[in-house]
Design a protein around this motif. Structure first.
Motif, PDB file in Angstrom:
ATOM      1  N   VAL A   2      96.880-126.093 -66.423  1.00 49.99           N
ATOM      2  CA  VAL A   2      96.641-124.952 -65.942  1.00 49.99           C
ATOM      3  C   VAL A   2      96.354-124.205 -67.491  1.00 49.99           C
ATOM      4  O   VAL A   2      96.824-124.328 -68.368  1.00 49.99           O
ATOM      5  CB  VAL A   2      98.038-124.093 -65.380  1.00 49.99           C
ATOM      6  N   ARG A   3      95.248-123.215 -67.270  1.00 48.49           N
ATOM      7  CA  ARG A   3      94.686-122.240 -68.513  1.00 48.49           C
ATOM      8  C   ARG A   3      95.637-121.022 -68.679  1.00 48.49           C
ATOM      9  O   ARG A   3      95.291-120.130 -67.749  1.00 48.49           O
ATOM     10  CB  ARG A   3      93.125-122.328 -68.337  1.00 48.49           C
ATOM     11  N   ILE A   4      96.236-121.133 -69.557  1.00 44.70           N
ATOM     12  CA  ILE A   4      97.037-119.577 -69.928  1.00 44.70           C
ATOM     13  C   ILE A   4      96.565-118.944 -70.996  1.00 44.70           C
ATOM     14  O   ILE A   4      96.221-119.370 -72.285  1.00 44.70           O
ATOM     15  CB  ILE A   4      98.501-120.237 -69.989  1.00 44.70           C
ATOM     16  N   LEU A   5      96.477-117.533 -70.864  1.00 46.71           N
ATOM     17  CA  LEU A   5      95.994-116.593 -71.958  1.00 46.71           C
ATOM     18  C   LEU A   5      97.105-115.955 -72.517  1.00 46.71           C
ATOM     19  O   LEU A   5      98.067-115.362 -71.556  1.00 46.71           O
ATOM     20  CB  LEU A   5      94.900-115.739 -71.451  1.00 46.71           C
ATOM     21  N   VAL A   6      97.555-115.984 -73.735  1.00 49.23           N
ATOM     22  CA  VAL A   6      98.366-115.012 -74.343  1.00 49.23           C
ATOM     23  C   VAL A   6      98.043-113.865 -75.335  1.00 49.23           C
ATOM     24  O   VAL A   6      97.353-114.378 -76.219  1.00 49.23           O
ATOM     25  CB  VAL A   6      99.634-115.806 -75.354  1.00 49.23           C
ATOM     26  N   ALA A   7      97.856-112.779 -74.890  1.00 47.23           N
ATOM     27  CA  ALA A   7      97.207-111.697 -75.568  1.00 47.23           C
ATOM     28  C   ALA A   7      98.410-110.701 -76.241  1.00 47.23           C
ATOM     29  O   ALA A   7      98.889-109.939 -75.314  1.00 47.23           O
ATOM     30  CB  ALA A   7      96.241-111.043 -74.686  1.00 47.23           C
ATOM     31  N   ASP A   8      98.293-110.476 -77.495  1.00 44.76           N
ATOM     32  CA  ASP A   8      99.526-109.770 -78.241  1.00 44.76           C
ATOM     33  C   ASP A   8      99.048-109.310 -79.444  1.00 44.76           C
ATOM     34  O   ASP A   8      98.617-110.229 -80.297  1.00 44.76           O
ATOM     35  CB  ASP A   8     100.725-110.410 -78.037  1.00 44.76           C
ATOM     36  N   ILE A  31      96.868-123.641 -73.484  1.00 43.26           N
ATOM     37  CA  ILE A  31      97.125-122.025 -74.083  1.00 43.26           C
ATOM     38  C   ILE A  31      96.143-121.412 -74.855  1.00 43.26           C
ATOM     39  O   ILE A  31      95.873-122.240 -76.059  1.00 43.26           O
ATOM     40  CB  ILE A  31      98.781-122.017 -74.636  1.00 43.26           C
ATOM     41  N   PHE A  32      95.797-120.366 -74.678  1.00 39.00           N
ATOM     42  CA  PHE A  32      94.623-119.612 -75.549  1.00 39.00           C
ATOM     43  C   PHE A  32      95.314-118.320 -75.993  1.00 39.00           C
ATOM     44  O   PHE A  32      95.958-117.703 -75.261  1.00 39.00           O
ATOM     45  CB  PHE A  32      93.546-119.429 -74.745  1.00 39.00           C
ATOM     46  N   GLN A  50      93.271-118.886 -65.675  1.00 41.91           N
ATOM     47  CA  GLN A  50      93.892-118.750 -64.560  1.00 41.91           C
ATOM     48  C   GLN A  50      95.206-117.882 -64.516  1.00 41.91           C
ATOM     49  O   GLN A  50      95.618-117.266 -63.588  1.00 41.91           O
ATOM     50  CB  GLN A  50      94.498-120.194 -63.945  1.00 41.91           C
ATOM     51  N   ILE A  51      96.030-117.727 -65.560  1.00 36.07           N
ATOM     52  CA  ILE A  51      97.099-116.886 -65.687  1.00 36.07           C
ATOM     53  C   ILE A  51      96.987-116.285 -67.042  1.00 36.07           C
ATOM     54  O   ILE A  51      97.067-116.729 -68.204  1.00 36.07           O
ATOM     55  CB  ILE A  51      98.491-117.721 -66.033  1.00 36.07           C
ATOM     56  N   ALA A  52      96.937-114.831 -67.190  1.00 37.26           N
ATOM     57  CA  ALA A  52      96.760-114.151 -68.212  1.00 37.26           C
ATOM     58  C   ALA A  52      98.208-113.239 -68.439  1.00 37.26           C
ATOM     59  O   ALA A  52      98.765-112.459 -67.671  1.00 37.26           O
ATOM     60  CB  ALA A  52      95.877-112.958 -67.855  1.00 37.26           C
ATOM     61  N   ILE A  53      98.857-113.641 -69.580  1.00 36.42           N
ATOM     62  CA  ILE A  53     100.181-112.941 -70.011  1.00 36.42           C
ATOM     63  C   ILE A  53      99.603-111.694 -71.007  1.00 36.42           C
ATOM     64  O   ILE A  53      99.190-112.095 -72.239  1.00 36.42           O
ATOM     65  CB  ILE A  53     101.139-113.789 -70.757  1.00 36.42           C
TER      66      ILE A  53
END
Length: 269
Positions: A2-8, A31-32, A50-53
């Motif tokens: 699963v491709r997850i984006l962490v933006a902070d 994790i990107f 696929q999942i954007a945090i």
């Protein structure tokens, strides 16, 4: 995978979140990272996230604006918001972009991972296809790890729910009360409850109360009205109605059946 984006925009916040995800997901995700909304959109496009945090308060394009642009292109991407501000306007925006959840900082690790696991479940079919293409034989191992973690997670949640209901069924409790107690949104908790018990909260609580009432009815010295109060129904007429709906007979009829069965002689051999 699963491709997850962490933006902070806070580097330390990003680092802690990524470390938490890596620790709990154990190789099940890629994790990107992005430090602002503009970069988040670029990573989303390049990596097919696929999942954007998304943190909401970011310079330039904030998390809400980034989510709106993602949602305009992709109806399937799971969006999770993080924010230090409990603003109703933010929550309302989260609803309009159909975000999976809206977590307040500082969040608990357990709370975060339950939401992320739900996001992974929702993107499961896409994840399986991607893993089959990229990981080959490793897919069966990763799926096994995923199943084991999911089973362990649900077992812990189920035990907590059962304990709460056992201790509070006599009171006028609701799904909203339990969701707040466990720090979940109502929508997410409703899905989680059904996943654990195969039915909704109201049905489970009703059947639990009737089960306790059945045991109490075995004592002929206890008044039926008192039994109703003891299992959370102050209105005896409503208790009778609920009991009949579940069992097909009234509490009085049920008690009569019990003692009729005890008085009937055993059939001779």
């Amino acid at each position: 995978m699963v491709r997850i984006l962490v933006a902070d925009d806070e580097m330390l916040e990003r680092a802690v979140l990524c470390k938490t995800l890596n620790k709990n997901l154990k190789g099940r995700c890629a994790i990107f990272q992005a430090e602002n909304g503009r970069e988040a959109l670029q990573v989303y496009e390049e990596q097919k996230i696929q999942i954007a945090i998304l943190d909401i308060e970011m310079p330039g394009i904030n998390g809400i604006e980034a989510a709106e642009r993602i949602r305009a292109k992709d109806k399937k991407c799971c969006i999770i918001f993080l924010t230090a501000f409990d603003e109703f306007a933010y929550a309302r925006k989260a609803i309009t972009v159909r975000a999976l959840d809206y977590l307040l900082k500082p969040y608990e690790e357990k709370e975060l991972m339950l939401v992320v696991e739900e996001a992974i479940r929702q993107t499961g079919e896409q994840a399986k296809e991607y893993m089959t293409e990229t990981d080959g034989a490793d897919f069966s191992y990763n799926a096994q790890v995923s199943d084991e973690y999911e089973n362990s997670r649900l077992s812990g949640v189920k035990e907590t729910i059962e304990e709460y209901i056992c201790e509070n069924y006599v009171y006028d409790i609701s799904m909203q009360d339990l969701a707040r107690t466990m720090n979940y949104s109502e929508a997410y908790f409703s899905k989680l409850f059904k996943q654990c018990f195969g039915r909704n909260f109201t049905s489970y609580l009703t059947e639990y109360r009737v089960g306790v009432a059945k045991r109490l009815l075995e004592d002929p010295m206890v008044n039926v009205k008192e039994i109703g109060k003891a299992v959370g129904y102050g209105d005896s007429n409503y208790f009778t109605k609920v009991f009949r709906r579940v069992t097909g007979v009234s509490p009085t009829e049920y008690r009569a059946q019990i003692f009729r069965g005890k008085q009937e002689p055993e059939n001779p051999l």
